[in-house]
Enzyme design. Structure first.
Site, short mmCIF file in Angstrom:
data_model
loop_
_atom_site.label_atom_id
_atom_site.label_comp_id
_atom_site.label_asym_id
_atom_site.label_seq_id
_atom_site.Cartn_x
_atom_site.Cartn_y
_atom_site.Cartn_z
N LYS A 184 -1.49 -1.28 -4.11
CA LYS A 184 -2.53 -0.24 -4.08
C LYS A 184 -1.83 1.10 -4.19
CE LYS A 184 -5.97 1.93 -1.05
NZ LYS A 184 -6.56 1.94 0.32
N TYR B 124 0.85 -1.19 0.00
CA TYR B 124 0.00 0.00 0.00
C TYR B 124 0.88 1.24 0.00
CZ TYR B 124 -3.75 3.18 1.61
OH TYR B 124 -4.66 4.20 1.74
#
Length: 318
Positions: free
Chosen positions: A166, A137
């Site tokens: 992400k 992330y």
């Protein structure tokens, strides 16, 4: 059981009862509602889920509830792993695996913004803590640590369990930069709501979404139609996105948790309760947000269901 990182995966809000405890009954119903609309996975404990305010026991209990909610359809639950210390993050990862999560979304350490050697060691400790596939992330806006494409490639090259990223920098060039370095090695996800259409259009594999908590049909239609090979489908996605964008931007402000929960309350799928130090929106800010939400909900476009979209895309791809 393995899982695929793809499609629209809600970063779910955490519902609270009047006494401040987690409302597990509603959490299960909400997850099932999202799955019914076509969510391909449930991501718990992220910043939208107020993960920083939850104890480890609360986090694992919530994950267990969501795993049970997704079990009838075999929908995977992914636990966001964040903590002040590397030891705590690794322990949380192991606990998530024990309660049935099928993937991890690995964040950089909270607060500490050290050199790459320290940040890499933190990521690696979490990745190596379990046998679960991991999504990296990157959110430099929120966490102050920017995971560069070359660093993502470094981690992916060293760890087979790194399977997705992400991307929440807001820079679409990061999506193409990671693709240029790694090809199809990683699944690429949009991480901000107001980049979903653009990311889908340039080949992102999925979207970790926020407003999907209140508006799943519209969210899934925008992203999946944007990825279609059909120009007509992409034009349809663009039209929905044009309507949706002022609401999607509620995901990209400091009090995004309160605003998304307010939209949930307006569609009768949640309440506005948050955990301190957050407080629900109030005064003129709440009035302005409500006016925006109600104006847009009052002219919601008709959208195809997830099943209809799959059929539409299959027909043009045949």
């Amino acid at each position: 059981m393995s899982m695929q990182f793809q499609g629209v995966m809600p970063a779910t809000t955490t519902p609270f009862a009047e006494d401040g405890t987690i409302d597990h009954g509603f959490a299960a119903r909400h997850a099932q509602w999202l799955i019914e609309h076509g969510a391909t996975g449930i991501i718990a404990l992220g910043s939208l889920g107020e993960g920083a305010t939850l104890s480890r026991d609360e986090k694992l209990a919530l994950c267990k509830t969501l795993v049970e909610a997704g079990r009838p359809t075999q929908t995977p639950v992914v636990a966001a792993i964040s903590a002040l210390s590397t030891e705590e993050a690794a322990a949380l990862a192991r606990g998530a695996q024990q309660v049935g999560c099928r993937g991890l979304m690995v964040l950089p350490p909270y607060v500490h913004k050290g050199p790459w050697a320290e940040i890499r060691a933190h990521f690696e400790a979490v990745i190596e803590a379990t046998e679960l596939p991991c999504m990296l992330y990157n959110n430099p806006i929120a966490y102050g640590t920017d995971l560069l494409p070359e660093q993502i490639a470094e981690l992916a090259g060293a760890h087979e369990r790194v399977v997705a990223v992400k991307e929440s920098s807001g820079d679409l060039r990061r999506v193409t930069a990671v693709r240029a370095l790694l090809g199809e090695r990683l699944r690429l996800f949009a991480g901000l709501d107001d980049m979903a259409f653009e990311a889908g259009s340039i080949g992102a594999d999925g979207w970790v979404a926020g407003l999907v908590n209140a508006l799943p049909a519209e969210s899934i239609a925008v992203f999946e139609l944007a990825r279609s090979p059909s120009a007509a489908h992409r034009a349809q996605a663009a039209a929905i996105y044009h309507w949706f964008l002022p609401l999607l931007r509620l995901d990209c402000v400091p009090d995004f948790v309160q605003r998304i929960k307010l939209v949930q309350a307006e569609v009768d799928m949640g309440n506005e309760r948050v955990r301190a130090p957050r407080a629900p929106l109030s005064g003129s800010e709440r009035e302005r947000t409500l006016a925006l939400v109600r104006e847009h909900l009052g002219r919601r476009p008709a959208v195809p269901t997830a099943a209809e979209i799959r059929t539409m895309i299959a027909e043009v791809s045949a």
